[in-house]
Scaffold this motif. Sequence first.
Motif, mmCIF file in Angstrom:
data_model
loop_
_atom_site.group_PDB
_atom_site.id
_atom_site.type_symbol
_atom_site.label_atom_id
_atom_site.label_comp_id
_atom_site.label_asym_id
_atom_site.label_seq_id
_atom_site.Cartn_x
_atom_site.Cartn_y
_atom_site.Cartn_z
ATOM 1 N N SER A 24 34.534 6.665 -53.597
ATOM 2 C CA SER A 24 34.543 7.704 -54.251
ATOM 3 C C SER A 24 34.344 8.862 -53.327
ATOM 4 N N LEU A 25 34.391 9.939 -53.992
ATOM 5 C CA LEU A 25 34.019 11.252 -53.080
ATOM 6 C C LEU A 25 32.663 11.863 -53.710
ATOM 7 N N CYS A 26 31.954 12.255 -52.883
ATOM 8 C CA CYS A 26 30.617 12.838 -53.104
ATOM 9 C C CYS A 26 30.231 14.159 -52.302
ATOM 10 N N LYS A 27 29.194 14.923 -52.563
ATOM 11 C CA LYS A 27 28.793 16.034 -51.774
ATOM 12 C C LYS A 27 28.243 15.281 -50.384
ATOM 13 N N PRO A 33 27.592 7.950 -46.451
ATOM 14 C CA PRO A 33 28.719 8.016 -45.332
ATOM 15 C C PRO A 33 29.715 9.308 -45.430
ATOM 16 N N THR A 34 30.124 9.780 -44.220
ATOM 17 C CA THR A 34 31.071 10.909 -44.134
ATOM 18 C C THR A 34 32.149 10.509 -43.610
ATOM 19 N N LEU A 53 35.998 7.443 -40.624
ATOM 20 C CA LEU A 53 34.690 7.238 -40.979
ATOM 21 C C LEU A 53 34.067 8.107 -39.701
ATOM 22 N N HIS A 54 32.832 8.570 -39.966
ATOM 23 C CA HIS A 54 31.986 9.129 -38.762
ATOM 24 C C HIS A 54 30.763 8.019 -38.963
ATOM 25 N N THR A 83 30.837 7.707 -51.315
ATOM 26 C CA THR A 83 29.988 6.643 -52.097
ATOM 27 C C THR A 83 30.845 5.577 -52.129
ATOM 28 N N ILE A 84 30.276 4.262 -51.842
ATOM 29 C CA ILE A 84 30.900 3.010 -51.886
ATOM 30 C C ILE A 84 30.380 2.107 -53.054
#
Length: 102
Positions: A24-27, A33-34, A53-54, A83-84
């Motif tokens: 999912s996407l998050c702030k 992780p970003t 991934l970074h 988010t995982i």
Amino acid sequence: LLPPSAKIAVDRSVILGLRPEDLSLCKIADGGPTATVLFTEQLGSETFLHCELHGKAASPPTRIIVKRPGQLQCEADQRVGLTIAEDRIFGFDAATEAVLWS
């Protein structure tokens, strides 16, 4: 990134398996992780974000796909937080590809 149930030897290489719908996407400020969006596929009822991934865990760079419902507007080179669903991470032995946990 590993779930609490993952018990692996320190000297073992592990391949992590993630399904696109379990991301999912998050702030970015949330500390998870970003990734950088490479491109998106808008398929009507869902959007696939193709990302890189970074971070140290992603060396060399690891490409992932994030599947989200609806039409998301993300630009190429946009940085996103992830988010995982930790209970949905699969672990495989890198040498044998045997399932370590699922």
